[in-house]
Design a protein around this motif. Sequence first.
Motif, PDB file in Angstrom:
ATOM      1  N   ARG A   1     -11.535  11.722  16.175  1.00 23.63           N
ATOM      2  CA  ARG A   1     -11.487  11.641  14.709  1.00 23.63           C
ATOM      3  C   ARG A   1     -10.570  10.501  14.286  1.00 23.63           C
ATOM      4  O   ARG A   1      -9.445  10.381  14.772  1.00 23.63           O
ATOM      5  CB  ARG A   1     -10.990  12.965  14.131  1.00 23.63           C
ATOM      6  N   ILE A   2     -11.059   9.660  13.365  1.00 21.22           N
ATOM      7  CA  ILE A   2     -10.322   8.506  12.861  1.00 21.22           C
ATOM      8  C   ILE A   2      -9.790   8.832  11.475  1.00 21.22           C
ATOM      9  O   ILE A   2     -10.575   9.132  10.568  1.00 21.22           O
ATOM     10  CB  ILE A   2     -11.232   7.269  12.775  1.00 21.22           C
ATOM     11  N   PRO A   3      -8.473   8.788  11.249  1.00 20.81           N
ATOM     12  CA  PRO A   3      -7.945   9.064   9.910  1.00 20.81           C
ATOM     13  C   PRO A   3      -8.452   8.048   8.892  1.00 20.81           C
ATOM     14  O   PRO A   3      -8.820   6.917   9.227  1.00 20.81           O
ATOM     15  CB  PRO A   3      -6.424   8.937  10.092  1.00 20.81           C
TER      16      PRO A   3
ATOM     17  N   TRP B   1      -3.798  17.175  31.995  1.00 12.10           N
ATOM     18  CA  TRP B   1      -4.928  16.851  31.131  1.00 12.10           C
ATOM     19  C   TRP B   1      -4.580  15.617  30.310  1.00 12.10           C
ATOM     20  O   TRP B   1      -3.665  15.642  29.484  1.00 12.10           O
ATOM     21  CB  TRP B   1      -5.244  18.018  30.208  1.00 12.10           C
ATOM     22  N   PRO B   2      -5.313  14.526  30.495  1.00  9.92           N
ATOM     23  CA  PRO B   2      -4.971  13.285  29.785  1.00  9.92           C
ATOM     24  C   PRO B   2      -5.473  13.256  28.348  1.00  9.92           C
ATOM     25  O   PRO B   2      -6.494  13.865  28.016  1.00  9.92           O
ATOM     26  CB  PRO B   2      -5.667  12.208  30.617  1.00  9.92           C
ATOM     27  N   TYR B   3      -4.746  12.533  27.518  1.00 13.29           N
ATOM     28  CA  TYR B   3      -5.224  12.228  26.169  1.00 13.29           C
ATOM     29  C   TYR B   3      -6.277  11.124  26.210  1.00 13.29           C
ATOM     30  O   TYR B   3      -7.285  11.185  25.501  1.00 13.29           O
ATOM     31  CB  TYR B   3      -4.063  11.745  25.287  1.00 13.29           C
ATOM     32  N   ALA B   4      -5.998  10.093  26.991  1.00 20.08           N
ATOM     33  CA  ALA B   4      -6.878   8.935  27.024  1.00 20.08           C
ATOM     34  C   ALA B   4      -6.576   8.110  28.263  1.00 20.08           C
ATOM     35  O   ALA B   4      -5.519   8.255  28.886  1.00 20.08           O
ATOM     36  CB  ALA B   4      -6.684   8.076  25.769  1.00 20.08           C
ATOM     37  N   GLU B   5      -7.514   7.242  28.605  1.00 22.43           N
ATOM     38  CA  GLU B   5      -7.284   6.265  29.666  1.00 22.43           C
ATOM     39  C   GLU B   5      -6.849   4.946  29.049  1.00 22.43           C
ATOM     40  O   GLU B   5      -7.418   4.502  28.045  1.00 22.43           O
ATOM     41  CB  GLU B   5      -8.557   6.049  30.475  1.00 22.43           C
TER      42      GLU B   5
ATOM     43  N   ALA C   1      -4.496   7.079  21.109  1.00 20.17           N
ATOM     44  CA  ALA C   1      -4.701   8.168  22.066  1.00 20.17           C
ATOM     45  C   ALA C   1      -5.167   9.439  21.358  1.00 20.17           C
ATOM     46  O   ALA C   1      -6.045  10.159  21.859  1.00 20.17           O
ATOM     47  CB  ALA C   1      -3.415   8.427  22.844  1.00 20.17           C
ATOM     48  N   LEU C   2      -4.593   9.728  20.199  1.00 26.85           N
ATOM     49  CA  LEU C   2      -5.013  10.909  19.439  1.00 26.85           C
ATOM     50  C   LEU C   2      -6.440  10.747  18.923  1.00 26.85           C
ATOM     51  O   LEU C   2      -7.225  11.698  18.914  1.00 26.85           O
ATOM     52  CB  LEU C   2      -4.046  11.145  18.278  1.00 26.85           C
TER      53      LEU C   2
END
Length: 400
Positions: free
Chosen positions: A347-349, A237-241, A340-341
């Motif tokens: 969600r952007i901190p 399962w990928p986090y991002a491309e 990636a998170l």
Amino acid sequence: MTRPDRRRAVLTGLGAVSCLGAGVDAYGIGLLAGGAAPHDVDLPHMNMRAKRMYLTPPSAIPVEPVAHAGIPLGPAPRMAVAAAREALADAGIGDGEAARVPVVMGVEMGNASVQEEQRASGGGTPRWTPLAVTAAVVAEAVGSRAGASGIGNACAAGGYALGVALDMIRAGEADVVLVGGAEGVTRVGMAGFDRIRVTDPDRCRPFARDRAGTVFADGAAFAVLESADHAAARGAWPYAELGAAVWSCDSYHHPTAPEPDGVQLVRAMRDALADAGVRPDQVGCVLPHATGTLVNDAVESRALRRVFADVPDRPPVFALKALIGHGSGTAGMFACLAGALIASHGRIPANAPVDQDPECDVWLPQDGPLALTRPAVLVNSCATGGINASFVLSYAGGRA
């Protein structure tokens, strides 16, 4: 969209050791909690104006491996091994499979802390004390037999390492690449930047009216980059491309200052978006290089305004280094992990509170986390000498 004749690449595993603690969970939680604060470096001969770093807690720094090929190892290679192992485990890649996984790293000062400690103690240094051992140490520790490369393109080294890894995936040279960066505490590195007055004695405050320079950090950040087909075949399962990683160079006449108009940085960002098949209005967040230096932050702000000039709602900017400091050769990899998170969790901190400089006219949300309302994250990683790297991360429909 990605060309049909080119393999897509996704991030399937992450690992980190940072000022926010050990592990990528500590990293992600720490970013949402407001980041860390810098501390004085407690070493002898700190005869400089700016003496602070965003330091990894001693409890998060592994005690092993202690040596490689007879060379004593400082904290940076040891943190690299821990972060690399976490990324492989997170991706579900076992010890036997790692033998076929190349290692590509961004490293600037490497194992310098060992040499500095030896000289400070009056013992000199052994006859053979190379700095660039970190990639080899990681490859040995994880059991890779597929090649190890260390890229030293100053503070853009992490971004360049991602570009090399992506090229390997696209060319079919590897199905999986372990890509990362690691840096330790080094008085030589701190003193060099302090001498040219681009370090802040207090904290790192990108885009602030009273910014006075950058503040460095130690730590290690790693990711497993994998062809999308290979990841799908094994159920990862990928986090991002990772849709693109593009480089450019200013070729500006000054040895440290960037090109005032940011023409080549604009080119890198536009080319990265085009290569990823992403329009500017599809970018939901930008992680700028944003070191807190006077000239660089202003130039990058102008470059961002040009790239998003035709977008009615400009994307929010997340100035990562205000929360974790500037990781030098590993800065691009820490930004990759944050991007990636953000892409995977949507969600952007929040940014660290600053009195924003009007010359740095970017949207810098400070009141709390924001939802990622568009799928792509644009990341910049730059360096002294006019070296630019931009890359694009997008939600890949995997982890939540």
